[in-house]
Write an enzyme that holds these catalytic residues in place. Sequence first.
Site, mmCIF file in Angstrom:
data_model
loop_
_atom_site.group_PDB
_atom_site.id
_atom_site.type_symbol
_atom_site.label_atom_id
_atom_site.label_comp_id
_atom_site.label_asym_id
_atom_site.label_seq_id
_atom_site.Cartn_x
_atom_site.Cartn_y
_atom_site.Cartn_z
ATOM 1 N N HIS A 183 31.515 34.631 41.173
ATOM 2 C CA HIS A 183 30.763 35.826 41.539
ATOM 3 C C HIS A 183 30.248 36.545 40.304
ATOM 4 O O HIS A 183 30.714 36.304 39.184
ATOM 5 C CB HIS A 183 31.585 36.763 42.429
ATOM 6 C CG HIS A 183 32.881 37.193 41.825
ATOM 7 N ND1 HIS A 183 34.004 36.398 41.796
ATOM 8 C CD2 HIS A 183 33.253 38.357 41.219
ATOM 9 C CE1 HIS A 183 35.009 37.037 41.215
ATOM 10 N NE2 HIS A 183 34.572 38.235 40.835
ATOM 11 N N ARG A 208 39.855 46.824 44.281
ATOM 12 C CA ARG A 208 40.049 45.377 44.395
ATOM 13 C C ARG A 208 41.525 45.047 44.545
ATOM 14 O O ARG A 208 42.373 45.576 43.836
ATOM 15 C CB ARG A 208 39.489 44.697 43.154
ATOM 16 C CG ARG A 208 39.852 43.232 42.953
ATOM 17 C CD ARG A 208 39.409 42.777 41.575
ATOM 18 N NE ARG A 208 39.846 41.445 41.216
ATOM 19 C CZ ARG A 208 41.009 41.152 40.647
ATOM 20 N NH1 ARG A 208 41.874 42.126 40.386
ATOM 21 N NH2 ARG A 208 41.314 39.909 40.330
ATOM 22 N N ASP A 231 37.947 34.680 39.447
ATOM 23 C CA ASP A 231 39.016 35.570 39.004
ATOM 24 C C ASP A 231 40.263 34.781 38.592
ATOM 25 O O ASP A 231 40.683 33.841 39.278
ATOM 26 C CB ASP A 231 39.409 36.532 40.129
ATOM 27 C CG ASP A 231 38.339 37.585 40.391
ATOM 28 O OD1 ASP A 231 37.602 37.923 39.454
ATOM 29 O OD2 ASP A 231 38.248 38.063 41.541
ATOM 30 N N HIS A 285 31.840 34.297 37.056
ATOM 31 C CA HIS A 285 33.232 33.939 36.816
ATOM 32 C C HIS A 285 33.970 33.768 38.138
ATOM 33 O O HIS A 285 33.529 34.228 39.185
ATOM 34 C CB HIS A 285 33.945 35.008 35.978
ATOM 35 C CG HIS A 285 34.071 36.340 36.662
ATOM 36 N ND1 HIS A 285 33.002 37.185 36.849
ATOM 37 C CD2 HIS A 285 35.156 36.957 37.214
ATOM 38 C CE1 HIS A 285 33.414 38.276 37.475
ATOM 39 N NE2 HIS A 285 34.704 38.156 37.727
#
Length: 305
Positions: A278, A293, A130, A128
């Site tokens: 990723h 993150r 983000d 995917h």
Amino acid sequence: MDIRTAVGDLTVRHPAGPRTLHRLPDGEEPKPYELFGIEPVTGLIGAEVSGVDLREPVGPVLFAELDRALLEWKVLFFRGQHVTAGQHLDFARRWGELEVNPFFPQEVPYLSRIEASAQKPGGQNVWHADGTWREKPLLGSVLRAVEVPEAGGDTCFADMGAAYDGLSAEMKRRIDELTAVDDFALSFGPGMDADKLAELRVKYPAVEHPVVRCHPRTGRRTLFVNPAFTTHITGLEAGESEALLGFLFQQVAVPEYQVRFRWEADSIALWDNQATQHYAVNDYFPQHRLMERVAILDEHPAAFS
């Protein structure tokens, strides 16, 4: 040897043999970096940066070089970065405004904790990009490893410009002007309380993006659909949409387009979310893995090339 795949009414040819890979846009030549060392992990995507201490403020000259390296290599890796939450946030802010993510817990504003253990197995193991469920997809992310398993728990990244380049001319003509719908509920909706889902659908309705996006900085065409959030291609019959998306989703799996990063505690990855996808490899259960993150908002809506 050639392999042929039927995609709706189109038969796609996959020639065997060497691939021609382009790290930079056509006509652009690589330039040296003066303020840090850089060691490629592959010839196409991913490089480790040395000689930079992210506990220190990143000034304009250093930022310009790091930004150029990010556009060239798409994902940068930093080892041994013993940063505080504030330093992590400050580094990400050099690229823009930060995201408040409605789906990950944030004890510190803008800092999401992504944790997996024997009590809570990891669930990020799907390719995917983000935030493609947003009207303006994310510019990038800065991910720090807090605690890693003894083995496993790597993250793979793929260059979606290269994935587009590798398509046949016939396939490019077919998809260049198409749009697709992305929806957060595809991944985050299952198991969500119905009232909460309805509330978030008002705030984050499904959005339409080009299947092939023009990167706002480099101008490079990138394949911009992913199995985590893309539900269908606009205007196509359901079966044709499913077949075409299935084929396009497969392009990320080509090893030549990928880099795989082995985490250590206090490693940091900074990636260009406009150019990559990723995959968090979930092969370490029941060991513990804790990541922090920070994501960076993008001021550019997805646009055609």
